[in-house]
Write a protein that holds these residues in place. Sequence first.
Motif, PDB file in Angstrom:
ATOM      1  N   LYS A 156       0.816  -1.215   0.000  1.00 15.02           N
ATOM      2  CA  LYS A 156       0.000   0.000   0.000  1.00 15.02           C
ATOM      3  C   LYS A 156       0.851   1.267   0.000  1.00 15.02           C
ATOM      4  CE  LYS A 156      -3.746   2.293   2.446  1.00 15.02           C
ATOM      5  NZ  LYS A 156      -4.729   2.230   3.508  1.00 15.02           N
ATOM      6  N   TYR A 157       1.938   1.289   0.761  1.00 20.58           N
ATOM      7  CA  TYR A 157       2.728   2.508   0.915  1.00 20.58           C
ATOM      8  C   TYR A 157       4.057   2.494   0.164  1.00 20.58           C
ATOM      9  CZ  TYR A 157      -0.577   3.331   4.707  1.00 20.58           C
ATOM     10  OH  TYR A 157      -1.718   3.508   5.437  1.00 20.58           O
ATOM     11  N   TYR A 158       4.328   1.434  -0.575  1.00 21.02           N
ATOM     12  CA  TYR A 158       5.626   1.295  -1.237  1.00 21.02           C
ATOM     13  C   TYR A 158       5.993   2.523  -2.065  1.00 21.02           C
ATOM     14  CZ  TYR A 158       9.457  -0.503  -4.034  1.00 21.02           C
ATOM     15  OH  TYR A 158      10.683  -0.664  -4.619  1.00 21.02           O
ATOM     16  N   ARG A 159       5.127   2.930  -2.974  1.00 15.69           N
ATOM     17  CA  ARG A 159       5.425   4.052  -3.872  1.00 15.69           C
ATOM     18  C   ARG A 159       5.706   5.332  -3.090  1.00 15.69           C
ATOM     19  NH1 ARG A 159       8.285   4.572  -7.172  1.00 15.69           N
ATOM     20  NH2 ARG A 159       8.620   2.477  -7.688  1.00 15.69           N
ATOM     21  N   MET A 160       4.833   5.627  -2.140  1.00 14.85           N
ATOM     22  CA  MET A 160       4.973   6.875  -1.380  1.00 14.85           C
ATOM     23  C   MET A 160       6.309   6.906  -0.634  1.00 14.85           C
ATOM     24  SD  MET A 160       2.747   8.523   1.808  1.00 14.85           S
ATOM     25  CE  MET A 160       2.004   6.997   2.162  1.00 14.85           C
ATOM     26  N   MET A 161       6.663   5.813  -0.002  1.00 17.63           N
ATOM     27  CA  MET A 161       7.878   5.789   0.819  1.00 17.63           C
ATOM     28  C   MET A 161       9.148   5.820  -0.046  1.00 17.63           C
ATOM     29  SD  MET A 161       6.543   5.873   3.728  1.00 17.63           S
ATOM     30  CE  MET A 161       4.924   5.572   4.383  1.00 17.63           C
ATOM     31  N   THR A 162       9.154   5.060  -1.112  1.00 17.39           N
ATOM     32  CA  THR A 162      10.354   5.016  -1.950  1.00 17.39           C
ATOM     33  C   THR A 162      10.531   6.315  -2.732  1.00 17.39           C
ATOM     34  OG1 THR A 162       9.161   3.859  -3.715  1.00 17.39           O
ATOM     35  CG2 THR A 162      10.393   2.501  -2.135  1.00 17.39           C
ATOM     36  N   LYS A 163       9.437   6.978  -3.061  1.00 11.34           N
ATOM     37  CA  LYS A 163       9.511   8.250  -3.780  1.00 11.34           C
ATOM     38  C   LYS A 163      10.271   9.286  -2.963  1.00 11.34           C
ATOM     39  CE  LYS A 163       6.704  11.741  -6.032  1.00 11.34           C
ATOM     40  NZ  LYS A 163       5.406  12.350  -6.070  1.00 11.34           N
ATOM     41  N   ILE A 223      14.021   8.482  -3.331  1.00  7.73           N
ATOM     42  CA  ILE A 223      14.471   8.724  -4.701  1.00  7.73           C
ATOM     43  C   ILE A 223      14.527  10.227  -4.994  1.00  7.73           C
ATOM     44  CG2 ILE A 223      13.842   8.432  -7.136  1.00  7.73           C
ATOM     45  CD1 ILE A 223      12.749   5.614  -6.261  1.00  7.73           C
ATOM     46  N   SER A 224      13.565  10.977  -4.481  1.00  4.98           N
ATOM     47  CA  SER A 224      13.554  12.419  -4.734  1.00  4.98           C
ATOM     48  C   SER A 224      14.591  13.155  -3.872  1.00  4.98           C
ATOM     49  CB  SER A 224      12.160  13.000  -4.508  1.00  4.98           C
ATOM     50  OG  SER A 224      11.798  12.868  -3.153  1.00  4.98           O
ATOM     51  N   ASN A 225      15.247  12.433  -2.976  1.00  2.00           N
ATOM     52  CA  ASN A 225      16.303  13.021  -2.144  1.00  2.00           C
ATOM     53  C   ASN A 225      17.641  12.328  -2.396  1.00  2.00           C
ATOM     54  OD1 ASN A 225      15.117  15.122  -0.341  1.00  2.00           O
ATOM     55  ND2 ASN A 225      13.686  13.450   0.061  1.00  2.00           N
ATOM     56  N   SER A 226      18.008  12.226  -3.660  1.00  2.00           N
ATOM     57  CA  SER A 226      19.308  11.702  -4.094  1.00  2.00           C
ATOM     58  C   SER A 226      19.506  10.211  -3.889  1.00  2.00           C
ATOM     59  CB  SER A 226      20.458  12.440  -3.373  1.00  2.00           C
ATOM     60  OG  SER A 226      20.312  13.816  -3.476  1.00  2.00           O
ATOM     61  N   GLU A 260      18.216   1.758  -2.962  1.00  2.00           N
ATOM     62  CA  GLU A 260      18.372   2.366  -1.634  1.00  2.00           C
ATOM     63  C   GLU A 260      17.002   2.649  -1.018  1.00  2.00           C
ATOM     64  OE1 GLU A 260      22.561   4.852  -1.989  1.00  2.00           O
ATOM     65  OE2 GLU A 260      20.784   5.658  -2.989  1.00  2.00           O
ATOM     66  N   ALA A 261      16.077   3.121  -1.855  1.00  2.00           N
ATOM     67  CA  ALA A 261      14.727   3.420  -1.385  1.00  2.00           C
ATOM     68  C   ALA A 261      14.048   2.158  -0.861  1.00  2.00           C
ATOM     69  CB  ALA A 261      13.905   4.037  -2.517  1.00  2.00           C
ATOM     70  N   ARG A 262      14.187   1.069  -1.598  1.00  2.00           N
ATOM     71  CA  ARG A 262      13.586  -0.209  -1.184  1.00  2.00           C
ATOM     72  C   ARG A 262      14.192  -0.671   0.139  1.00  2.00           C
ATOM     73  NH1 ARG A 262      14.263  -2.704  -5.640  1.00  2.00           N
ATOM     74  NH2 ARG A 262      16.269  -3.602  -5.111  1.00  2.00           N
ATOM     75  N   ASP A 263      15.522  -0.556   0.271  1.00  2.00           N
ATOM     76  CA  ASP A 263      16.197  -0.972   1.506  1.00  2.00           C
ATOM     77  C   ASP A 263      15.740  -0.135   2.700  1.00  2.00           C
ATOM     78  OD1 ASP A 263      17.607  -2.864   0.078  1.00  2.00           O
ATOM     79  OD2 ASP A 263      19.477  -1.712   0.014  1.00  2.00           O
ATOM     80  N   VAL A 264      15.660   1.178   2.506  1.00  2.00           N
ATOM     81  CA  VAL A 264      15.229   2.067   3.583  1.00  2.00           C
ATOM     82  C   VAL A 264      13.792   1.733   3.990  1.00  2.00           C
ATOM     83  CG1 VAL A 264      14.601   4.474   4.108  1.00  2.00           C
ATOM     84  CG2 VAL A 264      16.828   3.949   3.132  1.00  2.00           C
ATOM     85  N   TYR A 265      12.935   1.520   3.003  1.00  2.00           N
ATOM     86  CA  TYR A 265      11.537   1.202   3.292  1.00  2.00           C
ATOM     87  C   TYR A 265      11.433  -0.124   4.052  1.00  2.00           C
ATOM     88  CZ  TYR A 265       6.514   0.402   2.601  1.00  2.00           C
ATOM     89  OH  TYR A 265       5.185   0.155   2.793  1.00  2.00           O
ATOM     90  N   GLN A 266      12.180  -1.107   3.625  1.00  2.00           N
ATOM     91  CA  GLN A 266      12.146  -2.399   4.323  1.00  2.00           C
ATOM     92  C   GLN A 266      12.662  -2.255   5.752  1.00  2.00           C
ATOM     93  OE1 GLN A 266      14.294  -4.932   1.609  1.00  2.00           O
ATOM     94  NE2 GLN A 266      12.498  -5.276   0.323  1.00  2.00           N
TER      95      GLN A 266
END
Length: 179
Positions: free
Chosen positions: A24-31, A34-37, A42-48
């Motif tokens: 449900k929140y994957y896109r919002m969190m990874t965005k 990604i929008s911060n360099s 990395e986004a997937r790892d941070v979200y996990q």
Amino acid sequence: MDEKEIFDRIRKGDEKALEFIYKKYYRMMTKMVISNSGTEEEARDVYQDALVVFWQKARSGNLVMTSKMSTFIYSVCQNLWRKELDRKKRLSNEEVDSSVSINTDSAEREKIVARCLEQLGDTCRKVLMYYYFDELSMQEIADKLGFANTDTAKTKKYKCKQKLDELVKAQYTEQDFLD
């Protein structure tokens, strides 16, 4: 399913509810990453990692939700990403070196830097010459000088640069650097 029901299921260890939140929140969190360099990976790892934090806090029974789950998870992602950016910055050790930077746009500056370089030990002189003048990578410098790894080369470059700065400051004034 409403938020309260999902949160209650997660508190009880229901991995399907966590999977639902993940999707449900994957896109919002990874965005945000990604929008911060950041990269997609990395986004997937941070979200996990953020979801692991959320899961552990929820399962411990110590987490009381005073906001939406997405808000809580988003703030965990932000904090984790900030820490990662700080870590990357420290590791790179390539932040703008303070005080006197080696700037060779005038003959006088070159002479001042050359005189101070001569006063440094052999290893420091080589590290700085390889890095600033020969533009070698940290890996190449580590290989040439027999350092254990690039981190050792970065640390040595940083310390040698500090020594050079101190020498320049001790022997010259700002006036010496004005054209």
